[in-house]
Design an enzyme around this catalytic site. Structure first.
Site, PDB file in Angstrom:
ATOM      1  N   THR A 103      28.629  42.397  -8.868  1.00  0.00           N
ATOM      2  CA  THR A 103      29.998  42.896  -7.877  1.00  0.00           C
ATOM      3  C   THR A 103      29.125  43.617  -7.236  1.00  0.00           C
ATOM      4  O   THR A 103      28.941  44.638  -6.740  1.00  0.00           O
ATOM      5  CB  THR A 103      31.068  43.698  -9.238  1.00  0.00           C
ATOM      6  OG1 THR A 103      32.152  43.832  -8.917  1.00  0.00           O
ATOM      7  CG2 THR A 103      29.718  44.731  -9.908  1.00  0.00           C
ATOM      8  N   SER A 109      33.376  52.883 -12.007  1.00  0.00           N
ATOM      9  CA  SER A 109      34.289  52.057 -13.802  1.00  0.00           C
ATOM     10  C   SER A 109      32.426  52.181 -14.489  1.00  0.00           C
ATOM     11  O   SER A 109      31.805  51.789 -13.471  1.00  0.00           O
ATOM     12  CB  SER A 109      34.560  50.978 -13.567  1.00  0.00           C
ATOM     13  OG  SER A 109      34.094  49.808 -14.102  1.00  0.00           O
ATOM     14  N   TYR A 134      32.339  49.865 -16.345  1.00  0.00           N
ATOM     15  CA  TYR A 134      31.737  48.500 -16.150  1.00  0.00           C
ATOM     16  C   TYR A 134      30.537  48.334 -14.881  1.00  0.00           C
ATOM     17  O   TYR A 134      29.559  47.738 -14.807  1.00  0.00           O
ATOM     18  CB  TYR A 134      33.497  47.642 -16.449  1.00  0.00           C
ATOM     19  CG  TYR A 134      32.979  45.872 -15.690  1.00  0.00           C
ATOM     20  CD1 TYR A 134      31.694  44.883 -15.620  1.00  0.00           C
ATOM     21  CD2 TYR A 134      33.469  46.196 -14.445  1.00  0.00           C
ATOM     22  CE1 TYR A 134      31.937  43.982 -15.417  1.00  0.00           C
ATOM     23  CE2 TYR A 134      33.257  45.575 -13.043  1.00  0.00           C
ATOM     24  CZ  TYR A 134      32.742  44.195 -13.665  1.00  0.00           C
ATOM     25  OH  TYR A 134      32.606  43.061 -13.117  1.00  0.00           O
ATOM     26  N   HIS A 135      31.278  48.867 -14.338  1.00  0.00           N
ATOM     27  CA  HIS A 135      30.648  48.277 -12.232  1.00  0.00           C
ATOM     28  C   HIS A 135      29.292  49.039 -12.515  1.00  0.00           C
ATOM     29  O   HIS A 135      28.387  48.371 -12.079  1.00  0.00           O
ATOM     30  CB  HIS A 135      31.361  48.974 -11.616  1.00  0.00           C
ATOM     31  CG  HIS A 135      32.377  48.390 -11.070  1.00  0.00           C
ATOM     32  ND1 HIS A 135      33.713  48.676 -11.845  1.00  0.00           N
ATOM     33  CD2 HIS A 135      33.243  47.282 -10.204  1.00  0.00           C
ATOM     34  CE1 HIS A 135      35.104  47.718 -10.749  1.00  0.00           C
ATOM     35  NE2 HIS A 135      34.004  47.026 -10.259  1.00  0.00           N
ATOM     36  N   LYS A 142      26.505  47.199 -14.521  1.00  0.00           N
ATOM     37  CA  LYS A 142      26.385  46.022 -12.833  1.00  0.00           C
ATOM     38  C   LYS A 142      25.186  46.746 -12.538  1.00  0.00           C
ATOM     39  O   LYS A 142      24.275  45.590 -12.059  1.00  0.00           O
ATOM     40  CB  LYS A 142      27.667  45.675 -12.155  1.00  0.00           C
ATOM     41  CG  LYS A 142      28.740  44.664 -13.121  1.00  0.00           C
ATOM     42  CD  LYS A 142      28.702  42.750 -13.928  1.00  0.00           C
ATOM     43  CE  LYS A 142      28.646  41.997 -13.009  1.00  0.00           C
ATOM     44  NZ  LYS A 142      28.812  40.921 -13.592  1.00  0.00           N
TER      45      LYS A 142
HETATM   46  N1  USQ Z   1      44.687  47.589  -8.152  1.00  0.00           N
HETATM   47  C1  USQ Z   1      45.685  48.734  -7.887  1.00  0.00           C
HETATM   48  N2  USQ Z   1      47.280  48.012  -8.874  1.00  0.00           N
HETATM   49  C2  USQ Z   1      47.186  47.063  -9.850  1.00  0.00           C
HETATM   50  C3  USQ Z   1      45.857  46.483 -10.334  1.00  0.00           C
HETATM   51  C4  USQ Z   1      44.577  47.061  -8.917  1.00  0.00           C
HETATM   52  O1  USQ Z   1      46.467  48.803  -6.735  1.00  0.00           O
HETATM   53  O2  USQ Z   1      48.336  46.843 -10.326  1.00  0.00           O
HETATM   54  C5  USQ Z   1      43.289  48.020  -7.470  1.00  0.00           C
HETATM   55  C6  USQ Z   1      42.199  49.220  -8.310  1.00  0.00           C
HETATM   56  O3  USQ Z   1      42.904  50.357  -8.347  1.00  0.00           O
HETATM   57  C7  USQ Z   1      41.723  48.619  -7.505  1.00  0.00           C
HETATM   58  C8  USQ Z   1      41.902  47.045  -6.909  1.00  0.00           C
HETATM   59  O4  USQ Z   1      42.979  46.963  -6.642  1.00  0.00           O
HETATM   60  O5  USQ Z   1      41.413  49.762  -6.786  1.00  0.00           O
HETATM   61  C9  USQ Z   1      41.349  46.101  -7.522  1.00  0.00           C
HETATM   62  O6  USQ Z   1      41.095  46.582  -9.198  1.00  0.00           O
HETATM   63  P1  USQ Z   1      41.686  44.386  -9.626  1.00  0.00           P
HETATM   64  O7  USQ Z   1      41.310  45.540 -10.981  1.00  0.00           O
HETATM   65  O8  USQ Z   1      41.940  43.999  -9.193  1.00  0.00           O
HETATM   66  O9  USQ Z   1      40.019  44.652  -9.618  1.00  0.00           O
HETATM   67  P2  USQ Z   1      38.496  45.495 -10.555  1.00  0.00           P
HETATM   68  O10 USQ Z   1      38.580  46.544 -11.493  1.00  0.00           O
HETATM   69  O11 USQ Z   1      37.632  45.983  -9.544  1.00  0.00           O
HETATM   70  O12 USQ Z   1      37.595  44.271 -10.280  1.00  0.00           O
HETATM   71  C10 USQ Z   1      37.608  43.265 -10.421  1.00  0.00           C
HETATM   72  C11 USQ Z   1      37.024  42.574 -11.360  1.00  0.00           C
HETATM   73  C12 USQ Z   1      35.306  42.847 -11.940  1.00  0.00           C
HETATM   74  C13 USQ Z   1      34.994  42.680 -10.107  1.00  0.00           C
HETATM   75  C14 USQ Z   1      35.136  43.676  -9.269  1.00  0.00           C
HETATM   76  C15 USQ Z   1      34.941  42.944  -7.733  1.00  0.00           C
HETATM   77  O13 USQ Z   1      37.453  42.110 -13.390  1.00  0.00           O
HETATM   78  O14 USQ Z   1      34.721  41.486 -12.955  1.00  0.00           O
HETATM   79  O15 USQ Z   1      32.982  42.903 -10.810  1.00  0.00           O
HETATM   80  O16 USQ Z   1      36.824  42.719  -9.372  1.00  0.00           O
HETATM   81  S1  USQ Z   1      35.125  44.764  -6.605  1.00  0.00           S
HETATM   82  O17 USQ Z   1      36.201  45.649  -7.320  1.00  0.00           O
HETATM   83  O18 USQ Z   1      34.477  44.192  -6.182  1.00  0.00           O
HETATM   84  O19 USQ Z   1      34.173  45.469  -7.795  1.00  0.00           O
END
Ligand code: USQ
Length: 394
Positions: free
Chosen positions: A157, A192, A194-195, A198
């Site tokens: 990730t 997090s 989870y992260h 990874k």
């Molecule tokens: N966010 C909002 N509003 C929401 C949902 C999320 O503002 O309703 C923001 C979060 O705070 C975050 C970003 O959008 O800053 C991304 O959140 P997300 O829930 O879309 O993704 P994330 O929790 O980061 O995790 C997802 C996958 C995970 C993968 C990761 C890649 O669930 O498996 O590893 O994306 S990364 O984001 O690059 O770490």
């Protein structure tokens, strides 16, 4: 070529199985139904029901005459993992002629993928640590003992890097220190649990590569969007699972569904959080290109798997604009951020490696968003507003 997909029932696992099956590979998928069971346990719903893995493989076979072999098993049990590589093991599914031989490539998706899930409380944190680290470690030891030439493609990730105030390289960083140089894994600082697992996966894989000359590609992926893939269009029942809830839904998928039920878009905090995004079809392409050009023995090859970057505000504005053209009155809310993360930060990741091996990127155009609206609208009556935001706090 034989492909073994760990986590074949998940959001990416099932589309990957169809993708490789359609291209002539012998595909075996393994899953313990973690994601379905977690959705039931937490009562977060899904946009539409999905057939079991066994039913999906049956539908796939009826429509394409191609076979996807299915094994239901828990890969955090080392004996289950080892049975895919150790010819002497006689599991019932192997006896039933399901075992297709030692795989040339293993695609490792078998992890608890949600940051909020890992932060609910210590029990969910422990489930995440236990599953993610044991599955990865079991895989590495099985390869050490039975099949060191099998290429592993692991989905990492972008969140491993966090949001540092310097440019993010693809996995590695040249460091000059007191007049001498060396190459190290890029500094990682997850936001997090989870992260963090990874990051630990990456460390386990780097250890295994150094000790046993394994060949591993680690794809540092950003949040993925979309539900329809080129192989699922033949039957709605082959569509991958789709979550829009706070635990398993990712931001773009959530914003589409929120628009349809007139729920103000849930931008967390200031909304300057920037991430790299990609279409689910590009995940398949990236994994395919990585499979076609495997890592060398003793190499931990790392690519950043994103196609473009957006802030949460950018995404809300895009969905709002497209939603408006479709007749929705889209409101954007800035709710108190349940996560502890930087809301305004520098973000400049490199993502050239996958393009260099032949990936052709697709972008988040208005047409793509409209396509997602079209599918989600079919299931409007299934959408539950109560699961959209519960406020799992970091
Ligand atoms: N966010 C909002 N509003 C929401 C949902 C999320 O503002 O309703 C923001 C979060 O705070 C975050 C970003 O959008 O800053 C991304 O959140 P997300 O829930 O879309 O993704 P994330 O929790 O980061 O995790 C997802 C996958 C995970 C993968 C990761 C890649 O669930 O498996 O590893 O994306 S990364 O984001 O690059 O770490």
């Amino acid at each position: 070529m034989k492909i073994l997909i760990l986590g074949g029932d998940g959001y990416l696992g099932w589309p990957t199985a169809m993708y490789f099956s359609n291209r002539g590979y012998q595909v075996t998928v393994v899953d313990n139904y973690f994601r379905r069971n977690a959705c039931t346990e937490l009562d977060v719903g899904m946009l539409y029901p999905i057939p079991t893995l066994i039913q999906r493989a049956k539908i796939w076979h009826e429509l394409t005459l191609k076979e996807i072999k299915v094994v239901i098993g828990d890969l955090s049990d080392p004996e289950v993992m080892r049975s895919f590589f150790d010819r002497s093991v006689k599991y019932s599914w192997a006896v039933n002629n399901k075992f297709s031989g030692i795989p040339d490539t293993v695609i490792h998706y078998a992890e608890q993928p949600s940051a909020p899930y890992s932060m609910i409380d210590y029990k969910y944190a422990n489930i995440t640590i236990r599953n993610n680290l044991l599955v990865t470690n079991n895989l590495l030891f099985a390869l050490r003992d039975f099949s060191r030439d099998t290429h592993v493609i692991h989905i990492g990730t972008m969140g491993e890097y966090g949001t540092p105030n310097i440019d993010i390289e693809e996995g590695w960083l040249q460091i000059q220190h007191k007049g001498k140089k060396d190459k190290f894994l890029f500094p990682r600082q997850a936001s997090s649990l989870y992260h963090t697992t990874k990051i630990m996966d990456t460390d386990l894989m780097w250890f295994a590569v150094r000790m046993w000359d394994l060949c591993i590609t680690n794809l540092m992926q950003g949040p993925v969007y979309g539900m329809e893939t080129q192989d699922s269009v033949i039957d709605n029942q082959l569509r991958t699972l789709f979550n829009y809830d706070e635990v398993f839904g990712t931001i773009i998928n959530r914003f589409i569904v929120q628009t349809i039920v007139d729920y103000p878009l849930t931008v967390y905090g200031k909304g300057g959080q920037t991430r790299g995004y990609l279409n689910i079809n590009d995940t398949l392409q990236c994994v395919h290109m990585a499979e076609k050009t495997p890592a060398k023995k003793g190499e931990l090859r790392i690519f950043n798997q994103i196609m473009e970057t957006f802030s949460a505000n950018d995404l809300a504005e895009k969905v709002q604009r497209v939603g408006n053209t479709l007749g929705y009155d889209v409101k954007i809310d800035h709710i108190e951020n349940p996560r502890k993360e930087a809301e305004e930060h520098y973000y400049n990741p490199t993502y050239q490696g996958l393009l260099d091996i032949g990936v052709e990127p697709h972008y988040l155009t208005d047409e793509v968003l409209k396509g997602m609206f079209q599918v989600a609208e079919e299931y409007k009556s299934n959408i539950r507003k109560d699961v959209i935001f519960k406020g799992i706090k970091w």
